[in-house]
Every structure is written in structure tokens, then in C-alpha cells.
Design an enzyme around this catalytic site. Structure first.
Site, PDB file in Angstrom:
ATOM      1  CB  VAL A 150      -0.949   0.007   1.227  1.00  0.00           C
ATOM      2  CG1 VAL A 150      -1.960  -1.129   1.124  1.00  0.00           C
ATOM      3  CG2 VAL A 150      -0.169  -0.109   2.541  1.00  0.00           C
ATOM      4  CG  HIS A 207      -4.157  -5.749  -0.040  1.00  0.00           C
ATOM      5  ND1 HIS A 207      -3.171  -6.551   0.471  1.00  0.00           N
ATOM      6  CD2 HIS A 207      -5.079  -6.589  -0.553  1.00  0.00           C
ATOM      7  CE1 HIS A 207      -3.483  -7.832   0.266  1.00  0.00           C
ATOM      8  NE2 HIS A 207      -4.641  -7.874  -0.357  1.00  0.00           N
ATOM      9  CB  CYS A 222     -15.423  10.163   4.396  1.00  0.00           C
ATOM     10  SG  CYS A 222     -16.949  10.269   5.381  1.00  0.00           S
ATOM     11  CB  CYS A 254     -19.751  11.711   2.215  1.00  0.00           C
ATOM     12  SG  CYS A 254     -18.092  12.393   2.497  1.00  0.00           S
ATOM     13  N   GLY A 285       8.358 -11.378  -3.719  1.00  0.00           N
ATOM     14  CA  GLY A 285       8.338 -10.937  -2.325  1.00  0.00           C
ATOM     15  C   GLY A 285       7.012 -11.120  -1.610  1.00  0.00           C
ATOM     16  CB  SER A 286       3.802 -12.111  -2.117  1.00  0.00           C
ATOM     17  OG  SER A 286       2.615 -12.534  -1.453  1.00  0.00           O
ATOM     18  CB  SER A 287       4.607 -15.563   2.391  1.00  0.00           C
ATOM     19  OG  SER A 287       3.611 -14.763   2.994  1.00  0.00           O
ATOM     20  CG  ASN A 306       8.953 -15.111  -0.601  1.00  0.00           C
ATOM     21  OD1 ASN A 306       8.666 -13.917  -0.534  1.00  0.00           O
ATOM     22  ND2 ASN A 306       8.719 -15.955   0.377  1.00  0.00           N
ATOM     23  N   GLY A 329      11.582 -16.985   1.866  1.00  0.00           N
ATOM     24  CA  GLY A 329      11.097 -18.038   2.757  1.00  0.00           C
ATOM     25  C   GLY A 329      10.044 -18.924   2.111  1.00  0.00           C
TER      26      GLY A 329
HETATM   27 ZN   LIG Z   1     -17.771  12.394   4.797  1.00  0.00          ZN
END
Ligand SMILES: [Zn+2]
Length: 280
Positions: free
Chosen positions: A107, A123, A131, A134, A222-224, A248, A250
Site C-alpha cells: 500500500v 489492498h 470517509c 460520504c 516478495g510475497s508468501s 522469495n 522463505g
Molecule cells: Zn464524509
């Protein structure tokens, strides 16, 4: 499965040459060299306490106070993070037409910062706040200034930080922490990221699934794949008969699905993609 110990780069280079349109899925291991720590250790288990759950965030003011207090500190690290060679290598691969679609579980927006343009933030993104009343989105930095203005006593706290901009501030009293509401409707503000216990928006999944179909093969960086939201793409690729390679350090949840596994750091394993662009 073929474990490419010792000749990792050659094996991966061969894979990328053989399959010129890749579906790339990246995870936390891609950003560790940018100073954003990984949640999971080499065995795929949790390194620390689990991150905040969606239901608890929505239902409990105490959870939101704790989250934003920790995020006030953690955001500083995310904000100053810069792309590393893993991000640059994947951007270079896109530039030469080698990426059908890049889907990231991160992210932090570091793929875009490195120059990748065809990216799905599976993600969500931590630099925006949404918000829940709204639907309005605002920059996380704008909220940071408001958090600081309302909670000056929290500015100097130092802490270990987690990949989602959350920080360890265990044992502190969060009850006096002030959490701002939406300035337009008074609604609840939430980082524009998918929390644990929350679903990835359907259209985002559909775009990613189409990316799997459009590609010759899949590359996991790089993701398990311990989280289903990423694992399902490996399942989809395998079901469609598309070869899968992974970089990766692991164990992963999909080890039995890979045709090539490179046990190196992401930046080291992908460095060969930068060789030509570095000469210029
Ligand atoms: Zn709002």
C-alpha cells in the site's frame, strides 16, 4: 519444482525471456529494502501481533484512537520511503513491454514512484484516507496535519513501525487521543486500504484476474501468498496452465504451484533487469 540455488539470476532471466508478457504479483518483500518492514517471517508466521481488524476499527472508538495514534508515528516512515532496485527493475521490465499487469499487495505506492504505470493496488493505498460516510477521499498528509494539531503531545513518540504505517506503542493510554471526523459529513475516516477481515473490491479483483488471463506466465515477487487475496491469483494461473516463478526468501503458501523458485532478496534477484538501463 526446480530450486535454482547458485544460478538464480540465469534461471530467472531464462524464465522472463521465455514468457514475454508477465502477470506480476508483488508483496511486502519487495519493499523491505526501502525500509518498510515485513509482517511475516521466513516461515510465513506473524512476526509481531496481528494488525488491526476491519470490524474492530469500524465498531470501537478505542481501536480507532489506538490505530491513529500509532499511524501518526508510522506514517512518517512510509512518507519518506523511496523505491529500491526491485521496484526499479520491475518498472524497467514494464518499459520494455514485459509486464501485462502488475498487481501489488503493498500500500506504499513505491512501484508508481519507480515509474511503473500499469499497477493495481490490490489492498488500496496508504497515502489516501476515505470517509466511510460520504465516500470522499483526502490525502493522508492532510489528515496528518490535523492529527498533529489535535494531539501535540504525541509528536515525539518513537516506535518500531509496521508495513501499513502502524507503529508499536504498547502500554500507552490512548483514551485522550483525538480522532478527527470527516469535515464534510462528520463520518468515520479510514485509511484507503483493505484491512484484515475486509474484502478487496470486486472490480479490482476482476481487473487482476483478467491480467492473469492476458499473460503468458506469472511472476510472484516478495510475497508468501499467505493471504487469500493474493494466493487466489496463483491458483488461477495454475488452473489456466500458466507457469509461475517466484522470488522469495522463505516458505510460501503456493510452493507446490511454482515451476521456479529463487531464494534471494527481491532487489538482488531482479538486478539483472537494470543492467542495460544502467549503462545509459
Ligand atoms: Zn464524509
Amino acid at each position: 519444482m526446480f530450486y535454482a540455488f547458485g544460478m538464480e539470476s540465469d534461471a530467472l532471466r531464462g524464465f522472463i525471456e521465455r514468457y514475454p508478457r508477465l502477470f506480476v504479483l508483488t508483496g511486502a518483500g519487495c519493499s523491505t529494502d526501502s525500509g518498510i518492514p515485513d509482517y511475516r517471517d521466513a516461515d510465513g508466521g506473524w512476526k509481531r501481533t496481528q494488525p488491526v481488524q476491519f470490524r474492530a476499527f469500524m465498531d470501537e472508538l478505542s481501536t480507532r484512537k489506538r490505530y491513529w495514534a500509532r499511524s501518526l508515528v508510522g506514517w512518517r516512515r512510509i512518507r519518506r520511503a523511496r523505491p529500491n532496485d526491485a521496484h526499479r527493475a520491475l518498472a524497467a521490465l514494464e518499459q520494455r513491454g514485459g509486464v501485462a499487469l502488475l498487481v501489488t499487495q503493498n500500500v506504499d505506492r513505491l512501484h508508481q514512484a519507480a515509474g511503473s504505470t500499469n499497477v493495481v493496488d490490490l489492498h488500496g493505498r496508504l497515502d489516501l484516507v476515505r470517509c466511510m460516510g460520504c465516500g470522499r477521499r483526502l490525502p493522508r498528509e492532510e489528515l496528518q496535519q490535523e492529527l498533529l494539531a489535535r494531539n501535540p503531545d504525541w509528536i515525539d513518540l518513537d516506535a518500531r513501525e509496521a508495513p501499513d504505517g502502524d507503529a508499536d506503542l504498547d502500554g500507552l493510554d490512548f483514551s485522550t487521543f483525538e480522532v478527527p471526523a470527516c469535515a464534510v459529513c462528520g463520518g468515520l475516516l479510514k485509511p484507503d486500504v483493505v484491512f484484515y477481515g475486509e474484502s478487496v473490491p470486486r472490480e479490482r479483483v476482476e481487473i487482476a484476474m483478467q491480467g492473469v488471463q492476458d499473460a503468458d506466465a506469472m511472476l510472484v515477487v516478495g510475497s508468501s501468498l499467505m493471504v487469500y487475496s493474493g494466493y487466489r491469483f496463483a491458483r488461477e494461473a495454475a488452473a489456466a496452465g500458466k507457469p509461475i516463478a517466484t522470488v522469495n526468501l522463505g516458505r510460501t503458501r503456493a510452493d507446490d504451484l511454482f515451476s521456479l523458485k529463487v531464494a534471494q532478496s527481491c532487489a538482488a534477484a531482479l538486478a539483472f533487469l537494470l543492467e542495460n538501463s544502467r549503462v545509459a
